[in-house]
Design a protein around this motif. Structure first.
Motif, short mmCIF file in Angstrom:
data_model
loop_
_atom_site.label_atom_id
_atom_site.label_comp_id
_atom_site.label_asym_id
_atom_site.label_seq_id
_atom_site.Cartn_x
_atom_site.Cartn_y
_atom_site.Cartn_z
N THR A 3 0.65 -0.98 0.00
CA THR A 3 0.16 0.45 0.50
C THR A 3 1.08 1.25 -0.32
N LEU A 4 0.41 2.21 -0.87
CA LEU A 4 1.60 3.86 -1.09
C LEU A 4 0.63 4.54 -0.83
N THR A 5 1.49 5.70 0.30
CA THR A 5 0.66 6.42 0.79
C THR A 5 0.38 7.77 0.42
N LEU A 6 0.41 8.46 -0.18
CA LEU A 6 0.81 9.68 -0.82
C LEU A 6 0.15 11.15 -0.05
N PRO A 7 1.33 12.05 0.53
CA PRO A 7 0.44 13.44 1.02
C PRO A 7 -0.03 13.88 0.08
N ALA A 8 -1.88 14.43 0.02
CA ALA A 8 -1.73 14.92 -1.20
C ALA A 8 -2.24 16.97 -0.43
N SER A 9 -1.27 17.21 0.25
CA SER A 9 -1.72 18.56 1.23
C SER A 9 -1.04 20.18 0.46
N ALA A 10 0.02 19.70 -0.30
CA ALA A 10 0.75 20.74 -0.93
C ALA A 10 -0.01 20.40 -2.51
N SER A 11 0.08 22.11 -2.81
CA SER A 11 -0.70 22.17 -4.55
C SER A 11 0.14 20.07 -5.49
N ASP A 12 1.42 20.48 -6.41
CA ASP A 12 2.06 19.53 -5.91
C ASP A 12 1.48 18.05 -5.91
N ASP A 13 2.18 17.94 -4.67
CA ASP A 13 0.91 16.87 -3.91
C ASP A 13 0.45 16.75 -4.20
N LEU A 14 -0.44 17.83 -4.41
CA LEU A 14 -2.34 17.24 -4.84
C LEU A 14 -2.65 16.52 -6.50
N ILE A 54 -14.65 -3.54 -2.64
CA ILE A 54 -14.02 -2.65 -1.43
C ILE A 54 -14.86 -4.05 -0.42
N PHE A 55 -15.76 -5.04 -0.69
CA PHE A 55 -16.22 -5.72 0.34
C PHE A 55 -15.07 -6.35 0.71
N ALA A 56 -14.06 -7.31 -0.72
CA ALA A 56 -12.84 -8.10 -0.20
C ALA A 56 -12.18 -7.53 0.60
N ALA A 57 -11.58 -6.05 0.42
CA ALA A 57 -11.01 -5.24 1.48
C ALA A 57 -11.18 -5.05 2.44
N LYS A 58 -12.65 -5.17 2.60
CA LYS A 58 -12.93 -4.80 4.01
C LYS A 58 -13.38 -5.75 4.77
N GLU A 59 -13.52 -7.30 4.32
CA GLU A 59 -14.53 -8.30 4.81
C GLU A 59 -16.21 -7.78 5.13
N ARG A 60 -17.13 -6.84 4.54
CA ARG A 60 -17.61 -6.70 4.33
C ARG A 60 -18.81 -7.80 4.24
N PRO A 61 -19.57 -8.35 4.52
CA PRO A 61 -20.83 -9.27 4.06
C PRO A 61 -21.56 -8.12 2.96
N ASP A 164 -3.00 -2.37 5.18
CA ASP A 164 -2.20 -2.04 4.15
C ASP A 164 -2.09 -3.42 4.02
N GLY A 165 -1.59 -3.70 2.95
CA GLY A 165 -1.40 -4.59 1.71
C GLY A 165 -2.37 -5.16 1.26
N ARG A 166 -3.61 -4.17 1.89
CA ARG A 166 -4.89 -4.69 0.91
C ARG A 166 -5.31 -4.07 -0.17
N ILE A 167 -4.74 -2.49 -0.44
CA ILE A 167 -5.55 -1.86 -1.34
C ILE A 167 -3.97 -1.03 -1.59
N PRO A 168 -4.39 -0.23 -2.91
CA PRO A 168 -2.51 -0.37 -3.67
C PRO A 168 -2.76 0.99 -2.98
N LEU A 169 -4.01 2.08 -2.91
CA LEU A 169 -2.97 3.56 -2.01
C LEU A 169 -3.95 4.09 -1.62
N ILE A 170 -3.09 4.69 -0.80
CA ILE A 170 -4.22 5.62 0.39
C ILE A 170 -3.93 7.22 0.44
N LEU A 171 -4.64 8.15 0.38
CA LEU A 171 -4.08 9.80 -0.08
C LEU A 171 -4.58 10.73 1.36
N ASP A 172 -3.62 10.58 1.36
CA ASP A 172 -3.00 11.83 3.05
C ASP A 172 -3.83 12.61 2.83
N GLY A 173 -5.41 13.21 3.06
CA GLY A 173 -5.32 14.78 3.76
C GLY A 173 -5.35 15.57 4.70
#
Ligand code: TXA
Ligand code: MG
Length: 329
Positions: A3-14, A54-61, A164-173
């Motif tokens: 899982t990659l976490t990208l900052p999304a604060s400054a405009s370049d980052d965003l 989504i259902f798979a990553a969350k183990e959601r019924p 972590d490890g179940r999804i490819p990307l998290i945007l950190d806002g």
């Protein structure tokens, strides 16, 4: 999968973060995004293969339907039927933390609504979320980005702790503004039914019609046996009034406001929801503090009730759902 976490604060980052997110969404992948309420796990709402992830990553019924987030208001008639009284609510509260349950159109996959004839829709006000969904240009299904039944994430690090490890990307806002999931309502003939209490309070809704609570919304305490366990820490949580009946040690405290002269020495860890008694601050920090206490090593979390008015209604709803059925077990 890393899982990659990208900052999304400054405009370049965003812009870098938005491109990475929309690229994945277009390929039918899931991405965790900040909203003004909690972090969501988003996928193309009109692509059942993507929604399945989504259902798979969350183990959601599959019986638990998802909220569909719209890129713009003109999407509303494309996925829902008209319902009188809804326009005024949308005009007042969108974009923002209000979800409406409306009759669905055929374009919405049954997987999203768990086969229900209705769909839950909202428009997020979070600038990172909006940048992604506007570029993507289509509705996103997005439940809270936690494993099923657990506490909703209000920071990017909470998402990685859950998925972590179940999804490819998290945007950190950064931390989310309200800290509690959206208010969910249905509307029928000027009657507003609150299905889940949240940041938009009954007082705010009362301007638009009579307000009632569904049993699930938690305004009136359910019988203890009927309590649906949700938003739950791993450590048992009990309310202060029943904590005395149990001898479990050590205990931690999720307090509201410290009372001068009161002895708190029996608690091995303490988090105050708001030292100044501000319900907005309490709501915004509730889930993060619950997570910290969950990791403090105490055998039990003792929660103090907050005043059940305004935002306090939603806070108490979440605390009741987090509460352990049998405090002395
Ligand atoms: O603030 C929020 O609403 C966050 C952010 C990410 O948007 N989302 C969220 O989603 O809390 P989730 O899936 O964790 O909770 C959505 C709730 C579920 O309890 C589901 O049962 C209910 O919405 N729901 C969804 N569709 C529904 C429908 N057609 N009728 C009744 N309830 C519905
Ligand atoms: Mg959830």
């Amino acid at each position: 999968m890393k899982t990659l976490t990208l900052p999304a604060s400054a405009s370049d980052d965003l812009s870098r973060a938005v491109l990475a997110a929309t690229g994945l969404l277009e390929r039918g992948e899931v991405v965790a995004l900040p909203t003004e309420t909690v972090y969501g796990l988003a996928a193309d709402a009109l692509n059942p293969d993507a929604v399945l992830k989504i259902f798979a990553a969350k183990e959601r019924p599959f019986f638990d339907p998802l909220i569909v987030h719209l890129p713009a208001i003109d999407w509303l008639p494309r996925i829902t039927e008209r319902e009188p009284g809804v326009e005024r609510l949308i005009e007042r509260f969108w974009p923002g933390p209000l979800t409406l349950v409306l009759p669905k159109r055929e374009s919405v996959p049954d997987l999203v609504t768990s086969g229900l004839p209705t769909v839950a829709v909202r428009m997020s006000a979070n600038s990172v979320f909006r940048a992604v969904i506007e570029r993507f240009g289509k509705p996103l299904a997005a439940p809270s980005a936690n494993r099923f039944g657990r506490i909703s994430p209000t920071a990017a690090r909470h998402v990685s702790a859950e998925l972590d490890g179940r999804i490819p990307l998290i945007l950190d806002g950064g931390p989310t503004r309200f800290g509690l999931e959206s208010t969910i309502i249905s509307v029928r003939a000027e009657r507003i039914c609150v299905l889940r209490s949240g940041p938009i309070t009954p007082e705010q809704l009362a301007e638009f019609g009579s307000v009632e609570f569904s049993q699930m919304a938690g305004k009136t305490p359910d019988a203890p046996g009927q309590l649906k366990s949700h938003y739950a820490p791993r450590t048992p949580l009990v309310f202060a009034d029943v904590a005395g009946e149990c001898s479990a040690t050590p205990m931690s405290l999720l307090g509201f406001v410290p009372v001068t002269g009161k002895d708190y020495s029996r608690f091995v860890a303490i988090e105050w929801l708001s030292e100044s008694g501000d319900l907005r601050e309490a709501a915004a920090t509730l889930f993060a503090k619950l997570r910290r206490l969950d990791e403090s090593g105490a055998g039990m979390i003792v929660a103090e009730p907050v005043p059940e008015e305004g935002l306090g209604i939603a806070i108490m709803d979440r605390l009741r759902k987090a509460a352990h059925r049998d405090p002395c077990a």
